[in-house]
Design a protein around this motif. Structure first.
Motif, PDB file in Angstrom:
ATOM      1  N   ILE A 156       0.530  33.265  -0.008  1.00  0.00           N
ATOM      2  CA  ILE A 156      -0.055  34.217   0.955  1.00  0.00           C
ATOM      3  C   ILE A 156       1.013  34.922   1.788  1.00  0.00           C
ATOM      4  CG2 ILE A 156      -2.310  33.119   1.042  1.00  0.00           C
ATOM      5  CD1 ILE A 156      -1.502  31.775   3.656  1.00  0.00           C
ATOM      6  N   GLY A 157       2.280  34.669   1.477  1.00  0.00           N
ATOM      7  CA  GLY A 157       3.361  35.429   2.090  1.00  0.00           C
ATOM      8  C   GLY A 157       3.922  34.856   3.374  1.00  0.00           C
ATOM      9  N   LYS A 158       3.727  33.587   3.636  1.00  0.00           N
ATOM     10  CA  LYS A 158       4.263  32.978   4.854  1.00  0.00           C
ATOM     11  C   LYS A 158       5.725  32.591   4.655  1.00  0.00           C
ATOM     12  CE  LYS A 158       0.184  31.192   7.079  1.00  0.00           C
ATOM     13  NZ  LYS A 158       0.363  31.811   8.372  1.00  0.00           N
ATOM     14  N   GLU A 159       6.466  32.673   5.730  1.00  0.00           N
ATOM     15  CA  GLU A 159       7.853  32.221   5.735  1.00  0.00           C
ATOM     16  C   GLU A 159       7.876  30.689   5.718  1.00  0.00           C
ATOM     17  OE1 GLU A 159      10.784  34.013   5.949  1.00  0.00           O
ATOM     18  OE2 GLU A 159       9.655  35.863   5.706  1.00  0.00           O
ATOM     19  N   GLU A 160       8.907  30.121   5.128  1.00  0.00           N
ATOM     20  CA  GLU A 160       8.990  28.666   5.020  1.00  0.00           C
ATOM     21  C   GLU A 160       9.000  27.992   6.392  1.00  0.00           C
ATOM     22  OE1 GLU A 160      11.467  25.246   2.638  1.00  0.00           O
ATOM     23  OE2 GLU A 160      11.774  27.348   2.150  1.00  0.00           O
ATOM     24  N   LYS A 161       9.681  28.587   7.349  1.00  0.00           N
ATOM     25  CA  LYS A 161       9.724  27.989   8.688  1.00  0.00           C
ATOM     26  C   LYS A 161       8.352  27.997   9.347  1.00  0.00           C
ATOM     27  CE  LYS A 161      11.107  32.280  10.848  1.00  0.00           C
ATOM     28  NZ  LYS A 161      12.054  33.006  11.620  1.00  0.00           N
ATOM     29  N   ASP A 162       7.534  29.025   9.066  1.00  0.00           N
ATOM     30  CA  ASP A 162       6.183  29.079   9.614  1.00  0.00           C
ATOM     31  C   ASP A 162       5.284  28.019   8.976  1.00  0.00           C
ATOM     32  OD1 ASP A 162       6.910  31.205  11.239  1.00  0.00           O
ATOM     33  OD2 ASP A 162       6.305  32.703   9.744  1.00  0.00           O
ATOM     34  N   ILE A 163       5.451  27.829   7.683  1.00  0.00           N
ATOM     35  CA  ILE A 163       4.691  26.794   6.987  1.00  0.00           C
ATOM     36  C   ILE A 163       5.036  25.429   7.570  1.00  0.00           C
ATOM     37  CG2 ILE A 163       4.314  25.627   4.773  1.00  0.00           C
ATOM     38  CD1 ILE A 163       5.013  28.359   3.433  1.00  0.00           C
ATOM     39  N   TYR A 164       6.310  25.165   7.706  1.00  0.00           N
ATOM     40  CA  TYR A 164       6.772  23.887   8.259  1.00  0.00           C
ATOM     41  C   TYR A 164       6.210  23.674   9.666  1.00  0.00           C
ATOM     42  CZ  TYR A 164       9.837  20.156   9.800  1.00  0.00           C
ATOM     43  OH  TYR A 164      10.323  18.974  10.299  1.00  0.00           O
ATOM     44  N   ARG A 165       6.249  24.723  10.483  1.00  0.00           N
ATOM     45  CA  ARG A 165       5.754  24.628  11.858  1.00  0.00           C
ATOM     46  C   ARG A 165       4.249  24.340  11.869  1.00  0.00           C
ATOM     47  NH1 ARG A 165       5.704  29.727  14.058  1.00  0.00           N
ATOM     48  NH2 ARG A 165       7.878  29.888  13.466  1.00  0.00           N
ATOM     49  N   GLU A 166       3.492  25.015  11.012  1.00  0.00           N
ATOM     50  CA  GLU A 166       2.048  24.802  10.975  1.00  0.00           C
ATOM     51  C   GLU A 166       1.689  23.408  10.464  1.00  0.00           C
ATOM     52  OE1 GLU A 166       0.032  27.969   8.950  1.00  0.00           O
ATOM     53  OE2 GLU A 166       0.910  29.475  10.270  1.00  0.00           O
ATOM     54  N   LEU A 167       2.452  22.910   9.502  1.00  0.00           N
ATOM     55  CA  LEU A 167       2.171  21.575   8.976  1.00  0.00           C
ATOM     56  C   LEU A 167       2.503  20.476   9.977  1.00  0.00           C
ATOM     57  CD1 LEU A 167       3.398  21.949   5.296  1.00  0.00           C
ATOM     58  CD2 LEU A 167       1.054  21.569   6.056  1.00  0.00           C
ATOM     59  N   ASN A 168       3.468  20.707  10.817  1.00  0.00           N
ATOM     60  CA  ASN A 168       3.938  19.661  11.728  1.00  0.00           C
ATOM     61  C   ASN A 168       3.564  19.903  13.176  1.00  0.00           C
ATOM     62  OD1 ASN A 168       5.336  17.891   9.843  1.00  0.00           O
ATOM     63  ND2 ASN A 168       6.582  19.695   9.471  1.00  0.00           N
ATOM     64  N   SER A 169       2.623  20.796  13.425  1.00  0.00           N
ATOM     65  CA  SER A 169       2.217  21.064  14.808  1.00  0.00           C
ATOM     66  C   SER A 169       1.153  20.097  15.275  1.00  0.00           C
ATOM     67  CB  SER A 169       1.705  22.479  14.954  1.00  0.00           C
ATOM     68  OG  SER A 169       0.553  22.684  14.183  1.00  0.00           O
TER      69      SER A 169
END
Length: 79
Positions: free
Chosen positions: A66-79
């Motif tokens: 869906i075009g997310k940056e890796e750092k955003d994915i990591y942040r969303e998974l670990n929030s």
């Protein structure tokens, strides 16, 4: 990345793995579902590391689709 490119990527990913195209909305919903599932697994006392790894990998792949940056994915998974 424009909307048409995103739709093409989603269609390619979904055709290869599931046999029928999924919409961007459905892929985004599955991404959020996997994020919640990952968070729930991480909060459990009896942790199955293999299952957590599989959910993490799927969420990460869906995030990329869906075009997310890796750092955003990591942040969303670990929030």
């Amino acid at each position: 990345m424009n909307e048409q490119e995103m739709k093409d990527i989603v269609a390619h990913y979904n055709m290869r793995n599931y046999g029928k195209p999924r919409s961007v909305q459905e892929t985004t919903a599955r991404y959020h579902q996997k994020c919640e599932q990952y968070k729930n697994l991480r909060s459990m006392d009896n942790v199955d590391h293999e299952q957590i790894s599989m959910v993490y990998a799927e969420a990460k792949a869906l995030g990329w689709v869906i075009g997310k940056e890796e750092k955003d994915i990591y942040r969303e998974l670990n929030s």
